[in-house]
Motif scaffolding. Structure first.
Motif, PDB file in Angstrom:
ATOM      1  N   LEU A 380       0.829  -1.197   0.000  1.00  0.00           N
ATOM      2  CA  LEU A 380       0.000   0.000   0.000  1.00  0.00           C
ATOM      3  C   LEU A 380       0.865   1.248   0.000  1.00  0.00           C
ATOM      4  N   LYS A 381       0.415   2.255  -0.719  1.00  0.00           N
ATOM      5  CA  LYS A 381       1.128   3.540  -0.755  1.00  0.00           C
ATOM      6  C   LYS A 381       0.509   4.542   0.220  1.00  0.00           C
ATOM      7  N   TRP A 382      -0.462   4.121   0.968  1.00  0.00           N
ATOM      8  CA  TRP A 382      -1.142   4.955   1.967  1.00  0.00           C
ATOM      9  C   TRP A 382      -0.136   5.551   2.943  1.00  0.00           C
ATOM     10  N   ASP A 383      -0.270   6.830   3.240  1.00  0.00           N
ATOM     11  CA  ASP A 383       0.734   7.510   4.060  1.00  0.00           C
ATOM     12  C   ASP A 383       0.699   7.115   5.535  1.00  0.00           C
ATOM     13  N   GLY A 384      -0.311   6.333   5.940  1.00  0.00           N
ATOM     14  CA  GLY A 384      -0.356   5.903   7.337  1.00  0.00           C
ATOM     15  C   GLY A 384       0.237   4.533   7.568  1.00  0.00           C
ATOM     16  N   LEU A 385       0.775   3.895   6.515  1.00  0.00           N
ATOM     17  CA  LEU A 385       1.223   2.506   6.627  1.00  0.00           C
ATOM     18  C   LEU A 385       2.351   2.333   7.651  1.00  0.00           C
ATOM     19  N   LYS A 386       3.314   3.241   7.661  1.00  0.00           N
ATOM     20  CA  LYS A 386       4.450   3.098   8.579  1.00  0.00           C
ATOM     21  C   LYS A 386       3.978   3.113  10.037  1.00  0.00           C
ATOM     22  N   LYS A 387       3.086   4.018  10.383  1.00  0.00           N
ATOM     23  CA  LYS A 387       2.591   4.092  11.745  1.00  0.00           C
ATOM     24  C   LYS A 387       1.650   2.922  12.057  1.00  0.00           C
ATOM     25  N   PHE A 388       0.931   2.461  11.032  1.00  0.00           N
ATOM     26  CA  PHE A 388       0.120   1.261  11.226  1.00  0.00           C
ATOM     27  C   PHE A 388       1.004   0.083  11.612  1.00  0.00           C
ATOM     28  N   THR A 403     -12.017 -18.872  27.040  1.00  0.00           N
ATOM     29  CA  THR A 403     -11.574 -19.719  25.925  1.00  0.00           C
ATOM     30  C   THR A 403     -10.185 -19.365  25.413  1.00  0.00           C
ATOM     31  N   GLY A 404      -9.515 -18.449  26.095  1.00  0.00           N
ATOM     32  CA  GLY A 404      -8.175 -18.061  25.682  1.00  0.00           C
ATOM     33  C   GLY A 404      -8.190 -17.048  24.549  1.00  0.00           C
ATOM     34  N   THR A 405      -7.016 -16.758  24.037  1.00  0.00           N
ATOM     35  CA  THR A 405      -6.875 -15.769  22.975  1.00  0.00           C
ATOM     36  C   THR A 405      -7.550 -16.256  21.698  1.00  0.00           C
ATOM     37  N   GLN A 406      -8.427 -15.431  21.151  1.00  0.00           N
ATOM     38  CA  GLN A 406      -9.163 -15.792  19.939  1.00  0.00           C
ATOM     39  C   GLN A 406      -8.687 -15.031  18.705  1.00  0.00           C
ATOM     40  N   GLY A 407      -7.792 -14.088  18.900  1.00  0.00           N
ATOM     41  CA  GLY A 407      -7.289 -13.331  17.769  1.00  0.00           C
ATOM     42  C   GLY A 407      -6.549 -12.093  18.237  1.00  0.00           C
ATOM     43  N   PHE A 408      -6.193 -11.264  17.271  1.00  0.00           N
ATOM     44  CA  PHE A 408      -5.498 -10.015  17.547  1.00  0.00           C
ATOM     45  C   PHE A 408      -6.032  -8.950  16.591  1.00  0.00           C
ATOM     46  N   VAL A 409      -5.870  -7.682  16.980  1.00  0.00           N
ATOM     47  CA  VAL A 409      -6.258  -6.586  16.100  1.00  0.00           C
ATOM     48  C   VAL A 409      -5.215  -5.481  16.183  1.00  0.00           C
ATOM     49  N   ARG A 410      -4.923  -4.898  15.040  1.00  0.00           N
ATOM     50  CA  ARG A 410      -4.031  -3.731  14.977  1.00  0.00           C
ATOM     51  C   ARG A 410      -4.770  -2.654  14.196  1.00  0.00           C
ATOM     52  N   SER A 411      -4.690  -1.418  14.624  1.00  0.00           N
ATOM     53  CA  SER A 411      -5.383  -0.355  13.912  1.00  0.00           C
ATOM     54  C   SER A 411      -4.595   0.950  13.977  1.00  0.00           C
ATOM     55  N   TYR A 412      -4.755   1.721  12.941  1.00  0.00           N
ATOM     56  CA  TYR A 412      -4.235   3.089  12.899  1.00  0.00           C
ATOM     57  C   TYR A 412      -5.106   3.878  11.938  1.00  0.00           C
ATOM     58  N   LYS A 413      -5.628   4.981  12.413  1.00  0.00           N
ATOM     59  CA  LYS A 413      -6.537   5.817  11.633  1.00  0.00           C
ATOM     60  C   LYS A 413      -7.659   4.955  11.046  1.00  0.00           C
ATOM     61  N   ASN A 414      -7.778   4.910   9.721  1.00  0.00           N
ATOM     62  CA  ASN A 414      -8.920   4.217   9.115  1.00  0.00           C
ATOM     63  C   ASN A 414      -8.582   2.831   8.579  1.00  0.00           C
ATOM     64  N   LEU A 415      -7.507   2.212   9.083  1.00  0.00           N
ATOM     65  CA  LEU A 415      -7.168   0.840   8.706  1.00  0.00           C
ATOM     66  C   LEU A 415      -7.120  -0.064   9.934  1.00  0.00           C
ATOM     67  N   LYS A 416      -7.820  -1.192   9.866  1.00  0.00           N
ATOM     68  CA  LYS A 416      -7.776  -2.208  10.922  1.00  0.00           C
ATOM     69  C   LYS A 416      -7.401  -3.543  10.291  1.00  0.00           C
ATOM     70  N   PHE A 417      -6.656  -4.349  11.049  1.00  0.00           N
ATOM     71  CA  PHE A 417      -6.328  -5.709  10.600  1.00  0.00           C
ATOM     72  C   PHE A 417      -6.614  -6.662  11.751  1.00  0.00           C
ATOM     73  N   TYR A 418      -7.445  -7.693  11.467  1.00  0.00           N
ATOM     74  CA  TYR A 418      -7.785  -8.704  12.456  1.00  0.00           C
ATOM     75  C   TYR A 418      -7.167 -10.043  12.079  1.00  0.00           C
TER      76      TYR A 418
END
Length: 448
Positions: A380-388, A403-418
């Motif tokens: 991605l060329k999005w300018d928020g990628l480095k901080k994401f 039930t223990g850990t079911q996943g993880f999430v990372r977010s910055y501005k308008n991008l989230k990854f699960y």
């Protein structure tokens, strides 16, 4: 968690051999369901089905979200598979689904959608045309339904549906901007999506090797074909790349003793073990995606039997001689020219426009493996990628953490990854709890 309206589309629909005029919307007496057809262009009719959550309470101030679900394939039906196999209110035995997305509260030729006279030349042959058709449907629905106009629209996709989602979102934004579509786009969510075929196929060999499904020889063979695909894509030889992709799938199955592409902890069933067959000298791909989903139907006669009998009778607008199929091979073939094309640029455009983009990936998926997804995100060329990239990952829990850990999430501005653990390609089936948690986070419902 969000109480939502759920819009399911057979958007790229199954072929119909009779003429049927577009029908006005009809539904249940209590207004909890509506469905109908929209003629998105001459002789091309798209079926839609809208559910309203029983948990939804009108408070007059805060709008409730509408979730538009787009199935993959291409050629699989959201009104069939997504509805009764994954997220709808009832399962294939017509019993309430405890994990329906209502508790969180496509192209023509697919499902119950159709083109007149079975004329395959009327099918969408590009992702852009499919997006245009879907936007035409949305324009009609939102013009006729005032309650939808105040509801933020979240386009949620699975598999190839991710390519439809990003292209549709961009076309829909144009229609919103020029006043044609009276809607507000809340966001786009891409689940195990075929956004970058190159990055997906490059991840297959290493992942299977690390999981002990192939040996060094198998790894070398898979990597060799994947590199060939990469070179073909660089040269814009998309048809050649699609044929090489078929070769790679065959190599994976042979070297792994038939690993399941949608959950690598499983094997392909005996019926799906051969994905490439010869038909009159022509290589034809067996659609494992819908076969995998269909294998989970417990009702006698499977999903096909349900759709062709009880559901067709309920809807009342589908021709009696129409047969619902697991997947439209004609739709898949019509989109072959776009099948191997990436849609990373479209994701970039959405991010730059400020649209909320969520990417979610099942830990056990092979066809759209998490490693491949993470690799295309880095393009991605999005300018928020480095901080994401430097943002912390937060763990996801269900049932108070029992039930223990079911996943993880990372977010910055308008991008989230699960990252969703314990799930393959069909996350709502394999591990529905974190999927519901994610949905509530995405839609940010006013009700709990």
């Amino acid at each position: 968690m969000a109480a939502a309206k759920l819009l399911l589309l057979s958007a790229l629909a199954v072929l119909l051999l009779v003429l049927l005029p577009s029908a006005a919307a009809i539904g249940t007496a209590d207004g909890s369901e509506e469905w109908g057809y929209v003629e998105v262009r001459p002789k091309a009719h798209m079926f839609w089905w809208l559910y309203r959550s029983p948990h939804r309470v009108e408070n007059g101030t805060t709008p409730w979200p509408t979730v538009l679900w787009l199935q993959g394939g291409p050629g699989a039906s959201g009104a069939g598979y997504g509805n009764f196999m994954e997220i709808g209110p009832l399962d294939t035995d017509l019993k309430p689904r405890a994990t329906t997305w209502l508790n969180k509260d496509n192209p023509v030729g697919t499902g119950f959608s159709y083109v007149e006279g079975g004329n395959t030349s009327l099918l969408a042959r590009t992702d852009a045309k499919a997006a245009s058709d879907l936007t035409a449907l949305l324009i009609k629905l939102y013009r006729d339904n005032k309650r939808l106009q105040g509801s933020p629209l979240y386009i949620v996709a699975e598999s190839y549906g991710g390519k439809f989602a990003v292209t549709t979102a961009l076309v829909a934004l144009q229609a919103i901007g020029n006043g044609q579509l009276k809607a507000k786009l809340g966001g786009v969510a891409l689940g195990d999506s075929w956004i970058s075929p190159e990055d997906s196929v490059l991840s297959w060999g290493p992942l299977l090797y690390e999981m002990s499904r192939i040996d060094e020889s198998g790894l070398q063979q898979c990597n060799s074909i994947a590199q060939k695909i990469k070179a073909q894509l660089k040269a814009n030889k998309y048809a050649d790349a699609e044929k090489s992709w078929e070769d790679l799938e065959s190599a994976v199955l042979e070297q792994s003793n038939f690993v399941n592409f949608y959950n690598l902890l499983k094997d392909e069933s005996s019926d799906d073990a051969t994905t490439l067959t010869l038909a009159g000298g022509k290589r034809v791909r067996k659609e494992g995606y819908t076969s995998y989903l269909g294998s989970k139907a417990t009702r006698e006669g499977g999903l096909d039997g349900l759709m062709d009998t009880v559901i067709k009778a309920k809807l009342g607008i589908v021709p009696k001689n129409f047969t619902w199929g697991q997947q439209s091979g004609d739709v898949f073939e019509a989109l072959e020219g776009d099948f191997m094309k990436p849609r990373i640029h479209e994701v970039d455009e959405l991010l730059k426009l400020g649209v909320d983009v969520t990417i979610y990936s099942g830990q056990l998926d092979l066809i759209c493996a998490t490693k491949g997804t993470l690799d295309w995100v880095q393009k991605l060329k999005w300018d928020g990628l480095k901080k994401f990239n430097s943002s912390p990952r937060k763990p996801l829990y269900c049932k108070g953490g029992e039930t223990g850990t079911q996943g993880f999430v990372r977010s910055y501005k308008n991008l989230k990854f699960y990252w969703i653990l314990g799930a393959g390609h069909m996350i709502p089936i394999d591990n529905p709890c974190p999927a519901l948690t994610m949905l509530g986070d995405i839609t940010q419902s006013p009700a709990q």
